[in-house]
Motif scaffolding. Structure first.
Motif, PDB file in Angstrom:
ATOM      1  N   ALA A   8       6.912   5.950  -1.020  1.00  0.00           N
ATOM      2  CA  ALA A   8       8.355   5.772  -0.849  1.00  0.00           C
ATOM      3  C   ALA A   8       8.769   6.172   0.558  1.00  0.00           C
ATOM      4  O   ALA A   8       8.122   7.003   1.207  1.00  0.00           O
ATOM      5  CB  ALA A   8       9.130   6.593  -1.875  1.00  0.00           C
ATOM      6  N   ASP A   9       9.862   5.588   1.017  1.00  0.00           N
ATOM      7  CA  ASP A   9      10.414   5.904   2.324  1.00  0.00           C
ATOM      8  C   ASP A   9      11.926   5.957   2.187  1.00  0.00           C
ATOM      9  O   ASP A   9      12.537   5.013   1.676  1.00  0.00           O
ATOM     10  CB  ASP A   9      10.002   4.842   3.349  1.00  0.00           C
ATOM     11  CG  ASP A   9      10.562   5.149   4.729  1.00  0.00           C
ATOM     12  OD1 ASP A   9      10.361   6.275   5.219  1.00  0.00           O
ATOM     13  OD2 ASP A   9      11.217   4.262   5.322  1.00  0.00           O
ATOM     14  N   SER A  10      12.538   7.061   2.605  1.00  0.00           N
ATOM     15  CA  SER A  10      13.975   7.241   2.423  1.00  0.00           C
ATOM     16  C   SER A  10      14.662   7.548   3.742  1.00  0.00           C
ATOM     17  O   SER A  10      14.085   8.214   4.617  1.00  0.00           O
ATOM     18  CB  SER A  10      14.234   8.382   1.430  1.00  0.00           C
ATOM     19  OG  SER A  10      15.615   8.536   1.191  1.00  0.00           O
ATOM     20  N   ASN A  11      15.890   7.064   3.874  1.00  0.00           N
ATOM     21  CA  ASN A  11      16.683   7.322   5.076  1.00  0.00           C
ATOM     22  C   ASN A  11      18.142   7.539   4.705  1.00  0.00           C
ATOM     23  O   ASN A  11      18.664   6.894   3.791  1.00  0.00           O
ATOM     24  CB  ASN A  11      16.590   6.137   6.040  1.00  0.00           C
ATOM     25  CG  ASN A  11      15.215   5.983   6.652  1.00  0.00           C
ATOM     26  OD1 ASN A  11      14.852   6.721   7.565  1.00  0.00           O
ATOM     27  ND2 ASN A  11      14.443   5.033   6.148  1.00  0.00           N
ATOM     28  N   ILE A  12      18.792   8.441   5.429  1.00  0.00           N
ATOM     29  CA  ILE A  12      20.234   8.623   5.305  1.00  0.00           C
ATOM     30  C   ILE A  12      20.895   7.587   6.209  1.00  0.00           C
ATOM     31  O   ILE A  12      20.524   7.461   7.380  1.00  0.00           O
ATOM     32  CB  ILE A  12      20.655  10.041   5.715  1.00  0.00           C
ATOM     33  CG1 ILE A  12      20.054  11.069   4.757  1.00  0.00           C
ATOM     34  CG2 ILE A  12      22.175  10.166   5.742  1.00  0.00           C
ATOM     35  CD1 ILE A  12      20.264  12.514   5.178  1.00  0.00           C
ATOM     36  N   ILE A  13      21.850   6.846   5.663  1.00  0.00           N
ATOM     37  CA  ILE A  13      22.528   5.809   6.456  1.00  0.00           C
ATOM     38  C   ILE A  13      23.983   6.217   6.681  1.00  0.00           C
ATOM     39  O   ILE A  13      24.598   6.866   5.837  1.00  0.00           O
ATOM     40  CB  ILE A  13      22.438   4.425   5.796  1.00  0.00           C
ATOM     41  CG1 ILE A  13      23.067   4.431   4.396  1.00  0.00           C
ATOM     42  CG2 ILE A  13      20.976   3.967   5.724  1.00  0.00           C
ATOM     43  CD1 ILE A  13      23.124   3.048   3.735  1.00  0.00           C
ATOM     44  N   GLY A  14      24.526   5.824   7.814  1.00  0.00           N
ATOM     45  CA  GLY A  14      25.886   6.214   8.160  1.00  0.00           C
ATOM     46  C   GLY A  14      26.946   5.214   7.746  1.00  0.00           C
ATOM     47  O   GLY A  14      28.144   5.508   7.813  1.00  0.00           O
ATOM     48  N   SER A  15      26.522   4.028   7.318  1.00  0.00           N
ATOM     49  CA  SER A  15      27.475   3.007   6.890  1.00  0.00           C
ATOM     50  C   SER A  15      26.775   2.024   5.966  1.00  0.00           C
ATOM     51  O   SER A  15      25.541   1.901   5.975  1.00  0.00           O
ATOM     52  CB  SER A  15      28.055   2.264   8.106  1.00  0.00           C
ATOM     53  OG  SER A  15      27.014   1.641   8.843  1.00  0.00           O
TER      54      SER A  15
END
Length: 259
Positions: free
Chosen positions: A50-57
């Motif tokens: 798995a690969d996760s990222n916090i997105i700003g929009s």
């Protein structure tokens, strides 16, 4: 012969799930305001495959390749543009996990989530209440954890005060509070995609503890195959392979009978 064919198809579906996890990363995006998003992001980023990222929009670019979007405690109402992006994401088979809080703590956030669910074609509303104050364990044994592909392997779920949910349409309860008539977790298939909803951030407090299966629950959100979602391409390939095997076996049996 029919039972054999069904067994091959079932095996194909299981293998497809495993193949999808090993063939490449399954992407998660985390978006929201009040809660510490790193808690969710780090959980998924540390999962194998798995690969996760916090997105700003919420944009199509930020959700490209994403399978699971966590939409957490919105400080403002989702815009029409946000809803369009989420609809398109779900139309491509994406799963959205909304997280609010109990009614005494975040009623406005819950109202924004409920409005978004409705706009996305869902039928899950949120009451302004706060049952089960303090920490509790929902278990299969006490009847709070209900049978569903998303709760497989979840025998104990640690939670605290939540806001209860009201379900309509094909929405399904996954867990209840101590009072079994109050729903604290729900899921709904909407077209090719789906919506998951909880109203308790404390479920992440002890996610790494060996005494509960919260980690299994949240991993299931990414990996479990559930009704209403579009099967992976690998699933179709393996199903066809299974059916081809059935036909080959039948031809061999017929050839031996003629000999």
């Amino acid at each position: 012969m029919k039972k054999f064919a069904l067994s091959l198809i079932a095996a194909g579906i299981t293998l497809a799930s495993s193949a999808a996890m090993s063939a490449g990363s399954r992407d998660v995006a985390v978006y929201g305001d009040r809660f510490g998003l790193n808690v969710i992001n780090n959980f998924y980023d540390n999962l194998t495959g798995a690969d996760s990222n916090i997105i700003g929009s919420l944009t199509a670019g930020n959700l490209a390749g994403v399978e699971l979007l966590w939409a957490v405690q919105p400080a403002a109402a989702y815009s029409a543009g946000d809803i369009t992006v989420m609809k398109n994401f779900m139309n491509s088979g994406g799963r959205i996990a909304f997280m609010g809080e109990h009614g005494a703590f975040a009623p406005q956030e819950n109202a924004r989530i409920a409005a978004a669910v409705t706009a996305l074609g869902g039928n899950i509303n949120i009451n302004v209440d706060f049952p089960d104050a303090g920490f509790h364990d929902a278990t299969v044994g006490n009847g709070q954890i209900l049978v569903d592909p998303l709760t497989v392997g979840v025998n104990t779920y640690n939670y605290a005060c939540f806001a209860s949910l009201v379900l309509g349409g094909n929405a399904k309860a996954l867990m209840t509070g101590i009072n079994h008539s109050l729903i604290m977790m729900a899921y709904q298939a909407v077209g090719a995609g789906s919506i998951f909803l909880i109203t308790d951030q404390n479920v992440w407090d002890n996610v790494s503890a060996a005494s509960n299966d919260n980690k299994v629950m949240f991993e299931n959100l990414l990996s479990a195959t559930v009704t209403g979602t579009t099967p992976e391409p690998e699933t179709y390939a393996l199903m066809l392979l299974g059916l081809a095997g059935v036909g080959y076996a039948a031809r061999r049996k017929a050839a031996k009978a003629e000999a």
